[in-house]
Enzyme design. Structure first.
Site, PDB file in Angstrom:
ATOM      1  N   HIS A  48      -0.249  -6.450  -4.822  1.00  0.00           N
ATOM      2  CA  HIS A  48       0.929  -6.279  -3.977  1.00  0.00           C
ATOM      3  C   HIS A  48       1.290  -7.580  -3.281  1.00  0.00           C
ATOM      4  CE1 HIS A  48       1.642  -1.762  -3.415  1.00  0.00           C
ATOM      5  NE2 HIS A  48       0.735  -1.857  -4.371  1.00  0.00           N
ATOM      6  N   GLU A  65       7.433  -1.648  -7.853  1.00  0.00           N
ATOM      7  CA  GLU A  65       8.082  -1.061  -6.669  1.00  0.00           C
ATOM      8  C   GLU A  65       8.941  -2.117  -5.991  1.00  0.00           C
ATOM      9  OE1 GLU A  65       4.500  -1.128  -6.376  1.00  0.00           O
ATOM     10  OE2 GLU A  65       3.978   0.894  -7.052  1.00  0.00           O
TER      11      GLU A  65
END
Length: 320
Positions: A38, A105
């Site tokens: 991430h 995402e």
């Protein structure tokens, strides 16, 4: 023997601490490890987000464990860079690394300034990326025009055998699509019936290779403490796709989940102070998948690693 792995959550733990945690997990008896990749945490309270691809080099060098990473390619990472990273780790640590590829995402990808594509475009981009990555790992010079551009790229330092490219998905529809290209499959272990549906979709579509699941859990000696950990650190898990794909910032997840109920938390995270309950849940999941990766959603991992290494892993690893 079933594979029970340790999930390294970069969103929650500083990279230096996380390295010590995974070394401890190996010493406690975990069989393998995986990590997230991430740029941002899900919630402000998590507070971290180390660079997984550099951290993996240290982790692989510090333990004998097999490692994987869940990685989105196509926007924040150009597929050529993904291929070079996979090749380098595969060359340095033969047979010990896999990459699970998904469509990503918005919270991580918006930083490029490019528009966040709709789901069909992201799925098309993923398939194009996999094709480019495989060709580069095979030593080809690659050019490509599609959802992204590649101009005469070649990866020069290659492993003898390319690492597996695993499909990552939480929906049956995506799982079935991944079956066309993936060397294996990984998903999140929610409701067992839903897990069977996702795994079944992958297998029914001809999906090959091992199937793994990541289990979000919260354990503490006190039940109230275990629930409090889940609320502070993983209430983002109470949201579902497509919302989780499309929100852009940790603040968005904070606002959307501030009123999460206990029922919602327990649906997203296996919360219990009872190690027997965790043993039973893990055994239930291992009836569906080949490998399970345990993610204790707390920031402090030591007590979890010790307790599960002594009281959980020995009881369930050979149960199948």
């Amino acid at each position: 023997m079933s594979v029970i792995g340790f999930h390294c959550s970069h969103e929650q733990i500083p990279p230096s601490t996380l390295l010590r945690d995974v070394i401890h997990a190996h010493e406690a008896g975990f069989h393998a490890a995986m990590c997230s990749d991430h740029l941002a945490p899900w919630l402000d309270a998590q507070g971290h987000s180390g660079f997984a691809l550099s951290w993996l080099g240290a982790a692989l060098a510090s333990t004998p464990l097999r490692f994987g990473v869940v990685h989105a390619t196509g926007q924040r990472y150009h597929p050529v860079i993904t291929a070079q990273a996979i090749a380098t780790l595969g060359e340095m640590f033969p047979g010990r690394f896999w990459a699970a590829l998904g469509s990503g995402e918005n919270m991580n990808e918006h930083v490029t300034g490019d528009p966040w594509p709709d789901k069909p475009t992201r799925e098309r981009r993923l398939v194009e990326s996999v094709d480019v990555i495989r060709r580069l790992l095979a030593g080809e010079e690659v050019s490509h025009e599609g959802t992204f551009t590649v101009d005469r790229a070649r990866v020069w330092s290659l492993p003898a055998t390319p690492p597996p490219l695993i499909g990552a998905s939480v929906t049956p529809e995506s799982a079935a699509r991944h079956a066309a290209w993936a060397d294996g499959f990984i998903t999140v272990a929610g409701d067992t019936a839903a897990l069977r549906d996702v795994v079944g979709a992958y297998r029914d579509a001809g999906g090959r290779g091992p199937v793994a699941a990541q289990l979000h859990l919260s354990w503490a000696p006190d039940e109230a403490e275990a629930l409090a950990i889940a609320r502070e650190q993983w209430r983002s898990g109470t949201l579902s796709p497509p919302e989780t794909w499309d929100l852009a910032f940790p603040d968005d997840f904070d606002r959307r989940t501030v009123d999460a109920t206990e029922e919602q938390l327990r649906k997203a995270v296996t919360v219990s102070s009872d190690l027997g309950a965790h043993r039973a849940r893990i055994a239930e999941i291992l009836e569906v998948v080949d490998e399970i990766y345990l993610h204790h959603v707390g920031q402090q991992q030591t007590a979890f690693i010790d307790a599960f290494g002594e009281h959980v892993l020995p009881a369930v690893a050979g149960a199948r």
